[in-house]
Design a protein around this motif. Sequence first.
Motif, PDB file in Angstrom:
ATOM      1  N   SER A  25      -1.470   5.540   3.741  1.00  0.00           N
ATOM      2  CA  SER A  25      -2.681   4.743   3.908  1.00  0.00           C
ATOM      3  C   SER A  25      -3.497   4.643   2.632  1.00  0.00           C
ATOM      4  N   GLY A  26      -3.117   5.429   1.599  1.00  0.00           N
ATOM      5  CA  GLY A  26      -3.836   5.422   0.341  1.00  0.00           C
ATOM      6  C   GLY A  26      -4.811   6.566   0.157  1.00  0.00           C
ATOM      7  N   ARG A  64      -9.983   7.198  -0.507  1.00  0.00           N
ATOM      8  CA  ARG A  64      -8.919   6.249  -0.200  1.00  0.00           C
ATOM      9  C   ARG A  64      -8.826   5.210  -1.307  1.00  0.00           C
ATOM     10  N   GLN A 120       0.814  -1.208   0.000  1.00  0.00           N
ATOM     11  CA  GLN A 120       0.000   0.000   0.000  1.00  0.00           C
ATOM     12  C   GLN A 120       0.854   1.266   0.000  1.00  0.00           C
ATOM     13  N   THR A 143      -7.217   1.646  -2.556  1.00  0.00           N
ATOM     14  CA  THR A 143      -6.659   0.399  -2.038  1.00  0.00           C
ATOM     15  C   THR A 143      -5.790  -0.236  -3.114  1.00  0.00           C
ATOM     16  N   LEU A 144      -4.549  -0.519  -2.775  1.00  0.00           N
ATOM     17  CA  LEU A 144      -3.599  -1.137  -3.697  1.00  0.00           C
ATOM     18  C   LEU A 144      -3.401  -2.584  -3.290  1.00  0.00           C
ATOM     19  N   SER A 145      -3.756  -3.509  -4.175  1.00  0.00           N
ATOM     20  CA  SER A 145      -3.571  -4.921  -3.888  1.00  0.00           C
ATOM     21  C   SER A 145      -2.126  -5.327  -4.139  1.00  0.00           C
ATOM     22  N   SER A 146      -1.775  -6.501  -3.705  1.00  0.00           N
ATOM     23  CA  SER A 146      -0.390  -6.947  -3.839  1.00  0.00           C
ATOM     24  C   SER A 146       0.028  -7.140  -5.295  1.00  0.00           C
TER      25      SER A 146
END
Length: 362
Positions: free
Chosen positions: A295-296, A317, A262, A319-322
């Motif tokens: 935190s995004g 916000r 993230q 969200t960034l995935s792996s």
Amino acid sequence: MGSRHPFTRYAAAAALLVLAGCSSGGSDPAPVTGFTQADLAGDWDILQLATNDESGWADVQVRIAASGQVTVLSFLDDQGNTGLPPPGFDLKAIIAQNGTVRLTGADGDPAFHGTMAAARTLVFGTGQEGTPVVRRNLFAWRKRVPGLTYSAADLAGRSFAFHGLYAGAGVRWTWGAASTDAAGVLTVGELHASDGVVMDPGAAGTLSVDGAGVVRLDDGAAMRGVMAPDKNAVFLVHLSGDPGAPEPGFMVLQRTGRTFAQADLAGDWALHLVYSGATAVSSGWNRGACSIDASGTLTFSAFENSTGSTVLPASRRLTLSSDGRLSTSADATYHGQVSWDGDFYVRISGGAMNPSLGFVAR
């Protein structure tokens, strides 16, 4: 400025509006500093998508001298036009220290805005043409790095995320996942579109690349483009649909397979986005400067859209995935992918009537 072709005064000359660096107002969204005129010097490939009312695409190669003087080397659009500027064409591309690029000279045009990414080999931009406006434009251009060559191995055996935007008779965004085998055959394993289509198309054709990084897909639909110098992204223009109802599009393939956290999103970013509608009135562009914390949470510090509004959008916000995918609970239609090197991300959003594609770079 009411011609069918997405460029007006001179076909290839006007295509170079991609290089212009000022809007009609607002702030220049270029968070990275330290750029010099030498960053512009060299050969560049420019891709453009023009939305309705006069939709189309263009693929242009130019040379920029140390002085900023621009020479058009080749030009092709979705109609097959290949015209070059006449003698005396006077256009200079000038870059500011903060990475914004402006057009000067007798054939310059201040109506376009572009931002150079941190690696100094890509520029993303938006703009519009016509009075009244007849097209909204999205641009990406890629530098031809001296000494860098490409081969079939650069496209073979890879997995990709893709995002696209279409205009004309088939206004929509698309996103999904694809992969290539050892021979470069592209298989689309997942496709989502803003009109509600979800499918598994399968084999789409064979991707090829020449030594200069020019990419083609033999799908019979005029898909052509360029590979980024880091060899982890491909930018393509595309013409699908029936002959009497063409659907020009812009698509980005981004290599996947690395791991993200993230916090990789944290930093300052510049946005360039176009949304495609049934007419130019329902199309538009957004551009701005924003920052993303660890935190995004994304917060805009400058913003402007094609209606002239400079009201800052609400924070949201991300969200960034792996695997590099981006989403937000604030918008169920939002989907994005971070580039392999982390210098930019591509994102789509919007419904069936106002699909959008944006580049966000640092």
